[in-house]
Design a protein around this motif. Structure first.
Motif, PDB file in Angstrom:
ATOM      1  N   VAL A 107      23.763  -8.096   3.033  1.00 39.92           N
ATOM      2  CA  VAL A 107      23.218  -9.113   2.235  1.00 39.92           C
ATOM      3  C   VAL A 107      24.149 -10.002   2.056  1.00 39.92           C
ATOM      4  N   ALA A 108      23.930 -11.482   1.858  1.00 41.14           N
ATOM      5  CA  ALA A 108      24.787 -12.297   1.569  1.00 41.14           C
ATOM      6  C   ALA A 108      24.392 -13.491   0.572  1.00 41.14           C
ATOM      7  N   ASP A 109      24.829 -14.093  -0.174  1.00 37.59           N
ATOM      8  CA  ASP A 109      24.240 -15.100  -1.137  1.00 37.59           C
ATOM      9  C   ASP A 109      24.875 -16.320  -1.014  1.00 37.59           C
ATOM     10  N   ALA A 110      24.134 -17.340  -1.326  1.00 36.78           N
ATOM     11  CA  ALA A 110      24.161 -18.802  -1.336  1.00 36.78           C
ATOM     12  C   ALA A 110      23.190 -19.408  -2.360  1.00 36.78           C
ATOM     13  N   PRO A 111      23.691 -20.700  -2.629  1.00 30.10           N
ATOM     14  CA  PRO A 111      22.800 -21.361  -3.903  1.00 30.10           C
ATOM     15  C   PRO A 111      21.400 -21.096  -3.597  1.00 30.10           C
ATOM     16  N   GLY A 112      20.653 -20.409  -4.740  1.00 32.68           N
ATOM     17  CA  GLY A 112      19.065 -20.298  -4.418  1.00 32.68           C
ATOM     18  C   GLY A 112      18.714 -19.267  -3.784  1.00 32.68           C
ATOM     19  N   VAL A 113      19.650 -18.645  -2.722  1.00 38.39           N
ATOM     20  CA  VAL A 113      18.751 -17.836  -2.025  1.00 38.39           C
ATOM     21  C   VAL A 113      19.736 -16.514  -1.669  1.00 38.39           C
ATOM     22  N   VAL A 114      19.203 -15.567  -1.217  1.00 41.58           N
ATOM     23  CA  VAL A 114      20.108 -14.186  -0.898  1.00 41.58           C
ATOM     24  C   VAL A 114      19.678 -13.970   0.733  1.00 41.58           C
ATOM     25  N   TYR A 115      20.501 -13.816   1.509  1.00 38.28           N
ATOM     26  CA  TYR A 115      20.445 -13.616   3.093  1.00 38.28           C
ATOM     27  C   TYR A 115      20.281 -12.062   3.208  1.00 38.28           C
ATOM     28  N   TRP A 116      19.289 -11.692   3.956  1.00 35.70           N
ATOM     29  CA  TRP A 116      19.280 -10.269   4.178  1.00 35.70           C
ATOM     30  C   TRP A 116      19.157 -10.074   5.655  1.00 35.70           C
ATOM     31  N   ASN A 117      19.435  -9.213   6.283  1.00 33.22           N
ATOM     32  CA  ASN A 117      19.582  -8.880   7.684  1.00 33.22           C
ATOM     33  C   ASN A 117      19.265  -7.362   8.041  1.00 33.22           C
ATOM     34  N   PRO A 118      18.066  -6.826   7.643  1.00 34.99           N
ATOM     35  CA  PRO A 118      17.927  -5.590   8.074  1.00 34.99           C
ATOM     36  C   PRO A 118      17.638  -5.043   9.409  1.00 34.99           C
ATOM     37  N   ALA A 119      17.615  -4.026   9.911  1.00 35.85           N
ATOM     38  CA  ALA A 119      17.150  -3.457  11.367  1.00 35.85           C
ATOM     39  C   ALA A 119      15.628  -3.609  11.169  1.00 35.85           C
ATOM     40  N   LYS A 120      15.163  -4.104  12.500  1.00 34.13           N
ATOM     41  CA  LYS A 120      13.591  -4.143  12.495  1.00 34.13           C
ATOM     42  C   LYS A 120      13.015  -2.666  12.210  1.00 34.13           C
ATOM     43  N   GLY A 121      11.941  -2.706  11.534  1.00 32.19           N
ATOM     44  CA  GLY A 121      11.336  -1.465  11.207  1.00 32.19           C
ATOM     45  C   GLY A 121      11.797  -0.868   9.845  1.00 32.19           C
ATOM     46  N   THR A 122      12.681  -1.435   9.248  1.00 27.25           N
ATOM     47  CA  THR A 122      13.162  -0.824   8.017  1.00 27.25           C
ATOM     48  C   THR A 122      13.153  -1.674   6.757  1.00 27.25           C
ATOM     49  N   THR A 123      12.246  -2.850   6.966  1.00 27.68           N
ATOM     50  CA  THR A 123      12.122  -4.070   5.854  1.00 27.68           C
ATOM     51  C   THR A 123      11.378  -3.560   4.413  1.00 27.68           C
ATOM     52  N   VAL A 124      10.820  -2.129   4.541  1.00 23.00           N
ATOM     53  CA  VAL A 124      10.319  -1.577   3.295  1.00 23.00           C
ATOM     54  C   VAL A 124      10.930  -0.341   3.026  1.00 23.00           C
ATOM     55  N   SER A 125      12.012   0.097   3.812  1.00 22.16           N
ATOM     56  CA  SER A 125      12.651   1.466   3.393  1.00 22.16           C
ATOM     57  C   SER A 125      13.802   1.396   3.110  1.00 22.16           C
ATOM     58  N   THR A 126      14.741   0.356   3.361  1.00 20.88           N
ATOM     59  CA  THR A 126      16.171   0.368   2.971  1.00 20.88           C
ATOM     60  C   THR A 126      16.327   0.199   1.466  1.00 20.88           C
ATOM     61  N   PRO A 127      17.503   0.672   0.897  1.00 17.98           N
ATOM     62  CA  PRO A 127      17.726   0.816  -0.469  1.00 17.98           C
ATOM     63  C   PRO A 127      17.625  -0.798  -0.838  1.00 17.98           C
ATOM     64  N   PHE A 128      17.812  -1.800  -0.329  1.00 21.53           N
ATOM     65  CA  PHE A 128      17.637  -3.415  -0.649  1.00 21.53           C
ATOM     66  C   PHE A 128      16.328  -3.463  -0.837  1.00 21.53           C
ATOM     67  N   ALA A 129      15.441  -3.106   0.338  1.00 27.73           N
ATOM     68  CA  ALA A 129      14.084  -3.394   0.248  1.00 27.73           C
ATOM     69  C   ALA A 129      13.486  -2.802  -1.043  1.00 27.73           C
ATOM     70  N   LYS A 130      13.822  -1.644  -1.569  1.00 27.44           N
ATOM     71  CA  LYS A 130      13.529  -0.980  -2.600  1.00 27.44           C
ATOM     72  C   LYS A 130      13.864  -1.625  -3.845  1.00 27.44           C
ATOM     73  N   VAL A 131      14.935  -2.133  -4.027  1.00 21.23           N
ATOM     74  CA  VAL A 131      15.236  -2.984  -5.061  1.00 21.23           C
ATOM     75  C   VAL A 131      14.437  -4.380  -5.090  1.00 21.23           C
ATOM     76  N   LEU A 132      14.129  -5.272  -3.789  1.00 21.01           N
ATOM     77  CA  LEU A 132      13.248  -6.431  -3.830  1.00 21.01           C
ATOM     78  C   LEU A 132      11.969  -6.045  -4.143  1.00 21.01           C
ATOM     79  N   ALA A 133      11.428  -4.778  -3.836  1.00 18.67           N
ATOM     80  CA  ALA A 133       9.998  -4.235  -4.483  1.00 18.67           C
ATOM     81  C   ALA A 133       9.793  -4.128  -5.742  1.00 18.67           C
ATOM     82  N   GLY A 134      10.865  -3.947  -6.541  1.00 16.69           N
ATOM     83  CA  GLY A 134      10.848  -3.780  -8.010  1.00 16.69           C
ATOM     84  C   GLY A 134      10.233  -5.121  -8.682  1.00 16.69           C
ATOM     85  N   ARG A 135       9.426  -4.582  -9.727  1.00 17.59           N
ATOM     86  CA  ARG A 135       8.676  -5.545 -10.450  1.00 17.59           C
ATOM     87  C   ARG A 135       9.110  -6.850 -10.755  1.00 17.59           C
ATOM     88  N   ALA A 136      10.627  -6.850 -11.388  1.00 21.21           N
ATOM     89  CA  ALA A 136      11.273  -7.733 -11.955  1.00 21.21           C
ATOM     90  C   ALA A 136      11.546  -8.937 -10.524  1.00 21.21           C
TER      91      ALA A 136
END
Length: 174
Positions: free
Chosen positions: A127-156
């Protein structure tokens, strides 16, 4: 006139389906110029004068009325999309990974995501940040299962962010 990109949140998943032609019709009906969609209809390009907040409210209201859902968009300029593409800090040619850009509605959201990622394994969740965005580069097939994916899935974050693959953004930028 500014060239804008409306990135619709949560459409064509979870029961909300919006076809490209319908989205263009809505955009035209509220006075947006040169409206067109790119790839899935969750990406609307158009030209318009006016402030970001006013345009966002107008588009969300029209989408909510037409499609009977609580519409949320992230509205960025075409130049901001180009800057997000240019700033991608990971190897976008790595076929084992997904090059994502997370657009944030608010600066506090972006900071909170970056803070949440600071304690995660950077190999699993680069994960890296820049103005207005966060870059994320997970392995294919893990975009709903990594810890950061779970953070992103949070209601907020579900309500205040939207993700796009870098390849999609390149098509939007034209």
């Amino acid at each position: 006139m500014t060239e804008w990109v409306a990135l619709l949140r949560g459409v064509n998943v979870g029961g909300v389906t919006i076809r490209g032609a319908e989205l263009r019709d809505v955009a035209t009906s509220i006075g947006l110029d040169d409206a067109r969609t790119v790839l899935a209809s969750g990406n609307l390009l158009f030209r318009a004068a006016g402030a970001r907040g006013d345009l966002t409210a107008r588009i969300e209201k029209a989408l909510s009325a037409r499609f009977d859902y609580d519409a949320r968009i992230v509205l960025v300029t075409r130049d901001e999309v180009a800057a997000a593409i240019a700033g991608f800090p990971f190897d976008e040619e790595d076929g084992e990974r997904q090059p994502y850009v997370v657009f944030c509605l608010r600066e506090q959201t972006r900071r909170a995501l970056v803070d949440a990622a600071a304690d995660l394994d950077g190999e699993v969740d680069p994960v890296a940040d820049a103005p207005g965005v966060v870059y994320w580069n997970p392995a294919k097939g893990t975009t709903v299962s990594t810890p950061f994916a779970k953070v992103l899935a949070g209601r907020a974050y579900r309500e205040t962010t939207t993700n796009r693959n870098l390849r999609t953004l390149r098509k939007i930028a034209g």
